[in-house]
Design a protein around this motif. Structure first.
Motif, PDB file in Angstrom:
ATOM      1  N   LEU A 133       0.857  -1.184   0.000  1.00 12.23           N
ATOM      2  CA  LEU A 133       0.000   0.000   0.000  1.00 12.23           C
ATOM      3  C   LEU A 133       0.891   1.232   0.000  1.00 12.23           C
ATOM      4  CD1 LEU A 133      -2.828  -1.207   0.148  1.00 12.23           C
ATOM      5  CD2 LEU A 133      -1.399  -2.390   1.816  1.00 12.23           C
ATOM      6  N   CYS A 134       0.727   2.088  -0.993  1.00 13.06           N
ATOM      7  CA  CYS A 134       1.539   3.305  -1.113  1.00 13.06           C
ATOM      8  C   CYS A 134       3.032   2.994  -0.983  1.00 13.06           C
ATOM      9  CB  CYS A 134       1.113   4.347  -0.084  1.00 13.06           C
ATOM     10  SG  CYS A 134      -0.568   4.937  -0.309  1.00 13.06           S
ATOM     11  N   GLY A 135       3.438   1.902  -1.621  1.00 14.95           N
ATOM     12  CA  GLY A 135       4.833   1.501  -1.588  1.00 14.95           C
ATOM     13  C   GLY A 135       5.767   2.611  -2.054  1.00 14.95           C
ATOM     14  N   SER A 136       6.904   2.730  -1.405  1.00  7.95           N
ATOM     15  CA  SER A 136       7.855   3.815  -1.686  1.00  7.95           C
ATOM     16  C   SER A 136       8.719   3.474  -2.896  1.00  7.95           C
ATOM     17  CB  SER A 136       8.722   4.075  -0.451  1.00  7.95           C
ATOM     18  OG  SER A 136       7.930   4.440   0.660  1.00  7.95           O
ATOM     19  N   PHE A 137       8.078   3.379  -4.052  1.00  2.00           N
ATOM     20  CA  PHE A 137       8.777   2.966  -5.261  1.00  2.00           C
ATOM     21  C   PHE A 137       9.618   4.082  -5.873  1.00  2.00           C
ATOM     22  CE2 PHE A 137       4.907   0.094  -5.400  1.00  2.00           C
ATOM     23  CZ  PHE A 137       5.573  -0.968  -4.809  1.00  2.00           C
ATOM     24  N   GLY A 163      -1.434   6.052  -4.749  1.00  8.67           N
ATOM     25  CA  GLY A 163      -2.336   7.168  -5.002  1.00  8.67           C
ATOM     26  C   GLY A 163      -1.728   8.180  -5.952  1.00  8.67           C
ATOM     27  N   ILE A 164      -2.562   8.795  -6.769  1.00 11.73           N
ATOM     28  CA  ILE A 164      -2.044   9.732  -7.775  1.00 11.73           C
ATOM     29  C   ILE A 164      -1.549  11.031  -7.147  1.00 11.73           C
ATOM     30  CG2 ILE A 164      -3.530   8.754  -9.563  1.00 11.73           C
ATOM     31  CD1 ILE A 164      -5.314  11.199  -9.335  1.00 11.73           C
ATOM     32  N   ARG A 165      -1.900  11.297  -5.878  1.00  6.72           N
ATOM     33  CA  ARG A 165      -1.486  12.537  -5.221  1.00  6.72           C
ATOM     34  C   ARG A 165      -0.355  12.311  -4.220  1.00  6.72           C
ATOM     35  NH1 ARG A 165      -6.036  14.282  -2.092  1.00  6.72           N
ATOM     36  NH2 ARG A 165      -4.711  16.083  -1.616  1.00  6.72           N
ATOM     37  N   ASP A 176       7.809  12.783  -7.744  1.00  6.60           N
ATOM     38  CA  ASP A 176       7.523  11.890  -8.869  1.00  6.60           C
ATOM     39  C   ASP A 176       7.063  10.511  -8.401  1.00  6.60           C
ATOM     40  OD1 ASP A 176       8.239  13.729 -10.926  1.00  6.60           O
ATOM     41  OD2 ASP A 176      10.363  13.353 -10.481  1.00  6.60           O
ATOM     42  N   ALA A 177       6.583  10.431  -7.162  1.00  3.78           N
ATOM     43  CA  ALA A 177       6.196   9.136  -6.591  1.00  3.78           C
ATOM     44  C   ALA A 177       5.175   8.403  -7.452  1.00  3.78           C
ATOM     45  CB  ALA A 177       5.640   9.335  -5.178  1.00  3.78           C
ATOM     46  N   TYR A 178       4.208   9.132  -7.983  1.00  2.20           N
ATOM     47  CA  TYR A 178       3.166   8.482  -8.784  1.00  2.20           C
ATOM     48  C   TYR A 178       3.746   7.891 -10.062  1.00  2.20           C
ATOM     49  CZ  TYR A 178      -1.025   7.965 -11.672  1.00  2.20           C
ATOM     50  OH  TYR A 178      -2.009   7.478 -12.488  1.00  2.20           O
ATOM     51  N   SER A 179       4.658   8.604 -10.714  1.00  2.00           N
ATOM     52  CA  SER A 179       5.268   8.097 -11.946  1.00  2.00           C
ATOM     53  C   SER A 179       6.077   6.826 -11.680  1.00  2.00           C
ATOM     54  CB  SER A 179       6.182   9.160 -12.572  1.00  2.00           C
ATOM     55  OG  SER A 179       5.439  10.288 -12.969  1.00  2.00           O
ATOM     56  N   THR A 196      -3.501  -4.266  -9.598  1.00  2.00           N
ATOM     57  CA  THR A 196      -3.017  -2.932  -9.273  1.00  2.00           C
ATOM     58  C   THR A 196      -4.171  -1.961  -9.100  1.00  2.00           C
ATOM     59  OG1 THR A 196      -2.785  -2.278 -11.597  1.00  2.00           O
ATOM     60  CG2 THR A 196      -0.899  -3.356 -10.567  1.00  2.00           C
ATOM     61  N   VAL A 197      -4.013  -1.058  -8.146  1.00  2.00           N
ATOM     62  CA  VAL A 197      -5.014  -0.036  -7.839  1.00  2.00           C
ATOM     63  C   VAL A 197      -4.304   1.308  -7.775  1.00  2.00           C
ATOM     64  CG1 VAL A 197      -6.722   0.792  -6.180  1.00  2.00           C
ATOM     65  CG2 VAL A 197      -6.410  -1.676  -6.516  1.00  2.00           C
ATOM     66  N   LEU A 198      -4.752   2.264  -8.555  1.00  2.00           N
ATOM     67  CA  LEU A 198      -4.265   3.638  -8.488  1.00  2.00           C
ATOM     68  C   LEU A 198      -5.449   4.521  -8.119  1.00  2.00           C
ATOM     69  CD1 LEU A 198      -2.007   3.575 -11.667  1.00  2.00           C
ATOM     70  CD2 LEU A 198      -1.209   3.789  -9.312  1.00  2.00           C
ATOM     71  N   ASP A 199      -5.476   4.963  -6.856  1.00  2.00           N
ATOM     72  CA  ASP A 199      -6.627   5.725  -6.397  1.00  2.00           C
ATOM     73  C   ASP A 199      -6.344   7.230  -6.436  1.00  2.00           C
ATOM     74  OD1 ASP A 199      -5.274   6.440  -4.003  1.00  2.00           O
ATOM     75  OD2 ASP A 199      -6.088   4.722  -2.915  1.00  2.00           O
ATOM     76  N   ASP A 200      -7.278   8.037  -5.980  1.00  2.00           N
ATOM     77  CA  ASP A 200      -7.213   9.493  -6.142  1.00  2.00           C
ATOM     78  C   ASP A 200      -6.600  10.226  -4.956  1.00  2.00           C
ATOM     79  OD1 ASP A 200      -8.479   9.312  -8.622  1.00  2.00           O
ATOM     80  OD2 ASP A 200     -10.476   9.383  -7.710  1.00  2.00           O
ATOM     81  N   TYR A 201      -5.955   9.506  -4.038  1.00  2.00           N
ATOM     82  CA  TYR A 201      -5.592  10.113  -2.761  1.00  2.00           C
ATOM     83  C   TYR A 201      -4.088  10.284  -2.590  1.00  2.00           C
ATOM     84  CZ  TYR A 201     -10.405   8.755  -2.147  1.00  2.00           C
ATOM     85  OH  TYR A 201     -11.756   8.596  -2.332  1.00  2.00           O
ATOM     86  N   GLY A 202      -3.729  10.956  -1.489  1.00  2.00           N
ATOM     87  CA  GLY A 202      -2.344  11.175  -1.148  1.00  2.00           C
ATOM     88  C   GLY A 202      -1.767  10.021  -0.343  1.00  2.00           C
ATOM     89  N   HIS A 203      -0.509  10.167   0.047  1.00  2.00           N
ATOM     90  CA  HIS A 203       0.221   9.067   0.662  1.00  2.00           C
ATOM     91  C   HIS A 203      -0.384   8.625   1.997  1.00  2.00           C
ATOM     92  CE1 HIS A 203       3.715   6.499   1.257  1.00  2.00           C
ATOM     93  NE2 HIS A 203       3.818   6.967   2.495  1.00  2.00           N
TER      94      HIS A 203
END
Length: 222
Positions: A133-137, A163-165, A176-179, A196-203
């Motif tokens: 969840l919100c892995g620090s990629f 999350g995209i934010r 650039d976390a989302y990219s 995979t899930v890309l939601d609309d929220y922040g970290h």
């Protein structure tokens, strides 16, 4: 929740709401084990095991890197050592103590804990399911590594959520976390068939909701 010490770590164990089985029990291991109590996480039929970190900036990072913010510690890059302790000391003791099913083990985490769990795919095939969840990629070199190397545990069920934010408000590589997350999601869809899930929220948004969704997914696939 039962608390015990295994290896060099504090471990929290919460039994499933349906109780322990007479036979073998599925289990879910979670990095940043304090999240179980903080967010009151529950499972229906899997034993929930929280591993409390001693130093998450070291234990959850795959190789050393300088700090990304002035005045903060460097990243220690001791993930391999942490996973050796997890697999060789902590997990065998848990399997014996709680009659865990070695074919139905899952491992996951949030943020750096999610990165750590994801990187286990290249180290061990002990886990039938891995979730992040919100892995620090965004961590330096991680996206490149994942794109260039086939996981050892390529048959695992994999769940990734970001999350995209996540990068909002940062002026370093975190912006650039989302990219970076998109790259990792795409790579693991190709090699592992990851969900995979890309939601609309922040970290830090909706931690409980995100973790509970992942736990429900894990219990379905185990």
């Amino acid at each position: 929740m039962e608390i015990l010490n295994l290896g060099s770590h504090r471990i929290g164990v919460r039994f499933p709401e349906k109780g322990l089985r007479k036979g073998k029990n599925p289990a879910i291991l979670l990095n940043d084990g304090e999240l179980i109590e903080q967010l009151n996480l529950r499972t229906e039929r899997a034993v929930l095991v929280g591993v409390y970190p001693n130093n998450r900036l070291s234990e959850y990072t795959p190789w050393p890197e300088p700090a990304i913010r002035p005045g903060t510690p460097d990243f220690g890059g001791q993930l391999g050592q942490y996973h050796r302790e997890l697999n060789n000391e902590i997990l065998p003791a848990l399997i014996d103590e709680y009659a865990l099913d070695t074919e139905k083990l899952a491992y996951g985490g949030y943020s750096l804990g999610g990165l750590a769990a994801t990187m286990s795919l290249w180290e061990t095939d002990a886990f039938a399911a891995v979730f992040s969840l919100c892995g620090s990629f965004w961590y330096p070199g991680v996206a490149d590594f994942i794109e260039e190397h086939v996981p050892k545990n390529y048959s695992a069920q994999v769940y990734l959520q970001n999350g995209i934010r996540e990068g909002e408000g940062h002026n370093n590589r975190l912006c650039d976390a989302y990219s970076y997350a998109q790259r990792v999601h795409t790579a693991l869809q190709a090699t592992c068939g990851a969900k995979t899930v890309l939601d609309d929220y922040g970290h830090h948004d909706r931690q409980s909701e995100r973790l509970n969704a992942a736990l429900r997914w894990v219990e379905r696939v185990l």
